[in-house]
Design an enzyme around this catalytic site. Structure first.
Site, PDB file in Angstrom:
ATOM      1  N   ARG A  84     -17.811   9.953 -47.096  1.00  0.00           N
ATOM      2  CA  ARG A  84     -18.975  10.060 -47.463  1.00  0.00           C
ATOM      3  C   ARG A  84     -19.787   8.615 -48.430  1.00  0.00           C
ATOM      4  NH1 ARG A  84     -21.566   8.303 -52.235  1.00  0.00           N
ATOM      5  NH2 ARG A  84     -19.458   9.071 -53.214  1.00  0.00           N
ATOM      6  N   ASP A  85     -18.915   7.905 -49.170  1.00  0.00           N
ATOM      7  CA  ASP A  85     -19.033   7.153 -49.260  1.00  0.00           C
ATOM      8  C   ASP A  85     -18.710   6.011 -48.342  1.00  0.00           C
ATOM      9  OD1 ASP A  85     -19.529   5.226 -51.440  1.00  0.00           O
ATOM     10  OD2 ASP A  85     -17.727   5.888 -53.014  1.00  0.00           O
TER      11      ASP A  85
ATOM     12  N   HIS B 283     -13.226   7.657 -59.907  1.00  0.00           N
ATOM     13  CA  HIS B 283     -14.253   7.096 -59.111  1.00  0.00           C
ATOM     14  C   HIS B 283     -14.484   5.438 -59.208  1.00  0.00           C
ATOM     15  CE1 HIS B 283     -16.497   7.218 -54.789  1.00  0.00           C
ATOM     16  NE2 HIS B 283     -17.172   6.613 -55.101  1.00  0.00           N
TER      17      HIS B 283
ATOM     18  N   HIS C   6     -14.460   1.319 -57.740  1.00  0.00           N
ATOM     19  CA  HIS C   6     -14.635   0.740 -56.825  1.00  0.00           C
ATOM     20  C   HIS C   6     -13.698  -0.520 -56.348  1.00  0.00           C
ATOM     21  CE1 HIS C   6     -18.708   2.252 -54.429  1.00  0.00           C
ATOM     22  NE2 HIS C   6     -18.053   3.241 -55.272  1.00  0.00           N
TER      23      HIS C   6
ATOM     24  N   CYS D 284     -18.323  -4.026 -49.184  1.00  0.00           N
ATOM     25  CA  CYS D 284     -19.214  -4.420 -50.612  1.00  0.00           C
ATOM     26  C   CYS D 284     -20.313  -5.869 -50.008  1.00  0.00           C
ATOM     27  CB  CYS D 284     -18.241  -5.227 -52.134  1.00  0.00           C
ATOM     28  SG  CYS D 284     -20.289  -5.601 -53.158  1.00  0.00           S
TER      29      CYS D 284
ATOM     30  N   ASN E 225     -14.993   1.663 -52.079  1.00  0.00           N
ATOM     31  CA  ASN E 225     -14.187   2.797 -52.428  1.00  0.00           C
ATOM     32  C   ASN E 225     -12.149   1.191 -52.667  1.00  0.00           C
ATOM     33  OD1 ASN E 225     -15.732   4.751 -50.984  1.00  0.00           O
ATOM     34  ND2 ASN E 225     -15.758   4.761 -53.286  1.00  0.00           N
TER      35      ASN E 225
HETATM   36 ZN    ZN Z   1     -18.837   5.434 -54.737  1.00  0.00          ZN
END
Ligand code: ZN
Length: 317
Positions: free
Chosen positions: A17-18, A214, A216, A247, A256
């Site tokens: 997903r991310d 969660h 990063h 990023c 992540n």
């Molecule tokens: Zn995220």
């Protein structure tokens, strides 16, 4: 989601997903399935497999329903889906997700820019979703997590007041979420801040209602933050294989925190995850073959395992 009795920490893989929503390439459905199956076979017990967003906004997620249906066939795997709104929740429920997570950005500016929604609009969506969930038979009712995004700072607003995050956690619970997750969407968090905010939110909603974070790795503090969360008693940590996504503002930084590095840290500390790290490292091959233009991150995969490495605590002699 709480870790089951045979494990100490639940590593929740969010790459499909991310990671995938952060890159331009579209991973073919067959490769997504192979990735999810291979991680589950390596012992990963929870995977956030997709986001139910309109395909025209995010073509990477066009096969969300098919992916959920497939992931559900894997024994022992908890299938998590992100839902940005009521419609997304309906679709995720129909597809059969075991758990849905709805993001609410603590920064209202961020929420309006990304979802065109005020805090009140999002809370109203939560209420409607909770109502829908209550109308379902218990065996078809997924878990429902409220996820506070930009909880540690926002690229638009900068500092996010801690009392705002606490206020929103209470509002999410009152509107019908079952538990809360805190997300460092922007990679702004530091360990001291994480400890403080976890304590404040738990004091407001109850200790057992906040068990996941969660993180990063935008500024390199991902694993330091993960350790701080663990020491506060957090039992679920999100991460993505190969730190997929990266990023855009920080070349060289993963998206992540990297699942392989996280599992290495937990494993070496003697904390049980149920994951076979050697098998997990092999899963990278699926991403390398199918996403040749996207960078994969991770120190452990690059350096290799230490000499004499064995799971269940390393370096004890
Ligand atoms: Zn995220």
């Amino acid at each position: 989601m709480s870790a089951s009795s045979e494990i100490d920490v639940l590593v929740s893989e969010v790459g499909p997903r991310d990671g995938l929503q952060s890159i331009k390439s579209v991973l073919p459905t067959a490769a997504k399935k192979a990735w999810i199956a291979a991680e589950a076979a390596a012992g990963v017990r929870e995977i956030e497999v997709c986001s139910f967003v309109p395909a025209k906004l995010m073509p990477q997620m066009a096969d969300a329903a098919e992916i959920v249906a497939y992931a559900r066939t894997i024994p022992g795997l908890t299938v998590l889906a992100l839902v940005p709104n009521f419609k997304g929740a309906e679709n995720a429920i129909n597809a059969g997700a075991h758990k849905i997570a709805l993001p609410l950005s603590a920064s209202e500016t961020h929420s309006k820019a990304n979802l065109r929604k005020s805090h009140a609009d999002v809370i109203e969506d939560v209420r409607r979703i909770a109502e829908l969930l209550r109308s379902l038979p218990a065996n078809r009712r997924p878990g429902f997590e409220g996820n506070i995004a930009t909880a540690f700072g926002c690229t638009l607003e900068g500092v996010v007041p801690e009392r705002k995050v606490v206020e929103l956690a209470v509002a999410l619970m009152e509107a019908g979420c079952e538990d809360i997750g805190l997300s460092d969407t922007t990679g702004y968090a530091n360990p001291a801040q994480l400890r403080r905010l976890i304590r404040l939110v738990r004091a407001a909603v109850g200790r057992d209602k906040l068990s996941s974070v969660h993180l990063h790795n935008t500024r390199g503090l991902g694993l330091a933050n993960a350790l701080a969360a663990l020491e506060e008693g957090i039992t679920t940590l999100d991460s993505s294989l190969g730190g997929l996504g990266g990023c855009p503002h920080a070349p060289g930084a993963s998206g992540n925190i990297v699942t392989e590095d996280l599992v290495f840290m937990l494993d070496a500390m003697g904390l049980r995850t149920g994951i076979d790290l050697r098998k997990l490292l092999e899963v990278r091959q699926i991403l390398r073959e199918n996403l040749p233009d996207d960078e994969l991150y991770g120190f452990t995969p690059d350096a290799g395992l230490p000499k004499g490495y064995a799971p269940g605590g390393w370096g004890i002699a």
